[in-house]
Design a protein around this motif. Structure first.
Motif, PDB file in Angstrom:
ATOM      1  N   UNK A 197       0.831  -1.210   0.000  1.00 29.90           N
ATOM      2  CA  UNK A 197       0.000   0.000   0.000  1.00 29.90           C
ATOM      3  C   UNK A 197       0.865   1.259   0.000  1.00 29.90           C
ATOM      4  N   UNK A 198       1.994   1.237   0.710  1.00 29.89           N
ATOM      5  CA  UNK A 198       2.904   2.389   0.692  1.00 29.89           C
ATOM      6  C   UNK A 198       3.496   2.587  -0.697  1.00 29.89           C
ATOM      7  N   UNK A 199       3.833   1.498  -1.371  1.00 27.35           N
ATOM      8  CA  UNK A 199       4.368   1.608  -2.734  1.00 27.35           C
ATOM      9  C   UNK A 199       3.317   2.163  -3.691  1.00 27.35           C
ATOM     10  N   UNK A 200       2.073   1.755  -3.519  1.00 28.69           N
ATOM     11  CA  UNK A 200       1.003   2.283  -4.368  1.00 28.69           C
ATOM     12  C   UNK A 200       0.806   3.774  -4.112  1.00 28.69           C
ATOM     13  N   UNK A 201       0.891   4.181  -2.840  1.00 28.14           N
ATOM     14  CA  UNK A 201       0.768   5.609  -2.522  1.00 28.14           C
ATOM     15  C   UNK A 201       1.892   6.404  -3.179  1.00 28.14           C
ATOM     16  N   UNK A 202       3.115   5.873  -3.118  1.00 30.50           N
ATOM     17  CA  UNK A 202       4.249   6.563  -3.735  1.00 30.50           C
ATOM     18  C   UNK A 202       4.074   6.643  -5.257  1.00 30.50           C
ATOM     19  N   UNK A 251      10.223  -1.615 -10.047  1.00 29.34           N
ATOM     20  CA  UNK A 251      10.774  -2.926  -9.702  1.00 29.34           C
ATOM     21  C   UNK A 251      10.322  -3.373  -8.318  1.00 29.34           C
ATOM     22  N   UNK A 252      10.303  -2.447  -7.355  1.00 23.94           N
ATOM     23  CA  UNK A 252       9.872  -2.811  -6.010  1.00 23.94           C
ATOM     24  C   UNK A 252       8.393  -3.169  -5.979  1.00 23.94           C
ATOM     25  N   UNK A 253       7.592  -2.452  -6.745  1.00 20.40           N
ATOM     26  CA  UNK A 253       6.166  -2.786  -6.814  1.00 20.40           C
ATOM     27  C   UNK A 253       5.971  -4.190  -7.367  1.00 20.40           C
ATOM     28  N   UNK A 255       3.762   9.659  -9.993  1.00 25.53           N
ATOM     29  CA  UNK A 255       3.667   9.244 -11.397  1.00 25.53           C
ATOM     30  C   UNK A 255       3.578  10.439 -12.343  1.00 25.53           C
ATOM     31  N   UNK A 256       2.786  11.464 -11.973  1.00 24.94           N
ATOM     32  CA  UNK A 256       2.639  12.609 -12.874  1.00 24.94           C
ATOM     33  C   UNK A 256       3.965  13.334 -13.064  1.00 24.94           C
ATOM     34  N   UNK A 257       4.662  13.645 -11.956  1.00 23.28           N
ATOM     35  CA  UNK A 257       5.899  14.403 -12.066  1.00 23.28           C
ATOM     36  C   UNK A 257       6.968  13.611 -12.798  1.00 23.28           C
ATOM     37  N   UNK A 258       7.075  12.319 -12.527  1.00 22.57           N
ATOM     38  CA  UNK A 258       8.088  11.509 -13.196  1.00 22.57           C
ATOM     39  C   UNK A 258       7.783  11.401 -14.693  1.00 22.57           C
ATOM     40  N   UNK A 259       6.521  11.234 -15.046  1.00 22.00           N
ATOM     41  CA  UNK A 259       6.158  11.176 -16.468  1.00 22.00           C
ATOM     42  C   UNK A 259       6.389  12.519 -17.145  1.00 22.00           C
ATOM     43  N   UNK A 260       6.048  13.612 -16.455  1.00 21.83           N
ATOM     44  CA  UNK A 260       6.261  14.938 -17.020  1.00 21.83           C
ATOM     45  C   UNK A 260       7.747  15.210 -17.219  1.00 21.83           C
ATOM     46  N   UNK A 261       8.562  14.787 -16.268  1.00 16.88           N
ATOM     47  CA  UNK A 261      10.010  14.982 -16.393  1.00 16.88           C
ATOM     48  C   UNK A 261      10.538  14.277 -17.634  1.00 16.88           C
TER      49      UNK A 261
END
Length: 428
Positions: A259-264, A324-326, A269-275
């Motif tokens: 659940x913590x990984x899903x929250x992260x 990978x961790x997910x 996701x938006x900022x990493x994709x935008x970057x």
């Protein structure tokens, strides 16, 4: 006459390709550029607020307003020209003026943006740039001397662009006035549209570079959190292999990590994709300049390779680590759920076996009770039969005891048959 109906958005989409043309500029000239980003906690830009802020600036110069719903504008404001563009995350203002100041990169050029107007901007400055558009000197040494004077030599990038139509330079450092500095020396054969494209490319490179760098602190923070979660996940997987803890307890801990990984993932996701998208635009804009080395100085591509690309690799590494961790968490969860299912199957099997044993014991007890019931019923039946048959003793010439003995076996047999028939009917 061609009578086929158009798609309702055909003209809108076709015009979008021409919505942001490059300005036509002359050398010498000056461009000041400002990019304002929405607040981090805002879901999207308030486009109405952006247009209202633009109109406030236009009203100060008595300039005409953009059309309703417009996301770009180009027009005169006093003795300058303003280009305004609205994007998903930010809005940009570029003001073009003729001539250059005697003092290179004079901060007074930004006075076109009033202080009180800047304070009401719907967002924060993500970058601002001062671009000096000058005519090309007769010799390269003169340009090199100017570059050495204006920029930090350790980080300056300078390069010929567009088949030596111009030479551009910048050190990507914030000057004391708070702005980036770029210089463009324009050859005499460069047309006004080409000058405008060069200046626009510089603005785009700086803006998208700044926007993509917003992913770096997020990636570093993400890596720190992932490092902690990775230790917990590794411990749980090791515990699974040793079977140190009950599977249910381990599964609860694993679900917490998942659940913590899903929250992260949701938060980043938006900022990493935008970057990733902004990085691609930066490299595409640099490629479109068609660089050639100026003297012995580094090109824009080399600067980005040494200073910018490592930051982008950090962002990509954090994103890959999170993914990978997910996946590891999902695989561990699948294995653990399989173990829990196997254990529960074993428990169910043991429970069924216990129920079978209890059923056997109950059957044996029932058979015992059934035998006792036959004896009890037979006792009372023999007694009743004896009472009925006692008058026959005188006729038959036998005693009551003998008559009772004669009646016992047939009565017991009849009772046993009756009880057996009743049990079979119940079982059916």
């Amino acid at each position: 006459m061609f009578s086929l109906d158009d798609h309702p958005q055909r003209y809108e989409l076709a015009n979008e390709l021409h919505a942001r043309p490059s300005p036509a500029l002359k050398a010498p000239g000056t461009a000041v550029y400002l990019a304002v980003k929405r607040p981090e906690n805002a879901a999207s830009r308030d486009r109405d607020a952006d247009r209202a802020h633009l109109i406030d600036l236009l009203d100060r110069f008595g300039a005409p307003h953009p059309g309703p719903g417009a996301n770009h504008y180009f027009g005169a404001i006093g003795r300058y020209h303003l280009k305004w563009e609205q994007h998903t995350e930010f809005v940009t203002y570029t003001v073009f003026g003729d001539g250059v100041a005697s003092r290179a990169f004079d901060p007074a050029a930004f006075d076109v943006f009033p202080d009180d107007w800047l304070q009401t901007a719907p967002g924060k400055r993500v970058t601002s740039a001062h671009i000096r558009i000058d005519t090309m000197p007769d010799t390269e040494d003169e340009m090199n001397e100017a570059i050495s004077k204006w920029f930090v030599s350790e980080s300056v990038a300078s390069t010929w662009v567009l088949e030596r139509a111009a030479m551009i330079a910048g050190d990507f450092r914030i000057d004391p006035a708070g702005h980036m500095r770029f210089a463009a020396f324009i050859g005499k054969d460069a047309g006004d549209s080409r000058i405008g494209r060069i200046v626009q490319r510089l603005c785009e490179i700086e803006t998208y570079k700044s926007m993509s760098m917003l992913g770096l602190p997020l990636a570093r923070n993400l890596q720190a959190k992932l490092g902690h979660l990775d230790g917990e996940l590794t411990h749980l997987v090791s515990a699974m292999s040793r079977d140190d803890e009950p599977a249910e307890a381990t599964l609860d801990e694993l679900l917490q990590i998942s659940s913590e990984l899903e929250d992260l993932t949701a938060a980043t996701s938006f900022r990493l994709s935008a970057t990733k998208a902004y990085e691609a635009i930066v490299h595409q804009r640099i490629t479109s300049l068609r660089e050639a080395r100026f003297m012995d100085r580094q090109t824009l591509s080399e600067f980005m390779m040494r200073r910018y690309d490592p930051a982008m690799r950090t962002v990509k590494s954090a994103e890959k680590q999170l993914t990978a961790m997910a996946r590891r968490s999902m695989r561990a969860g699948d294995l653990l759920r399989t173990r829990v299912d196997v254990q529960r199957s074993e428990q169910n099997q043991a429970l069924l076996e216990s129920m079978n044993r209890r059923a056997d014991m109950q059957l044996r007890l029932q058979e015992t009770v059934e035998g006792l019931s036959v004896v009890a019923i037979s006792y009372y039946a023999v007694s009743l039969a004896g009472y009925l048959a006692y008058p026959l003793t005188d006729v038959l010439g036998i005693s009551k005891g003998m008559l009772t003995a004669v009646l016992t076996l047939p009565v017991v047999g009849l009772v046993w048959l009756a009880v057996r028939r009743i049990r079979h009917s119940i079982e059916k």
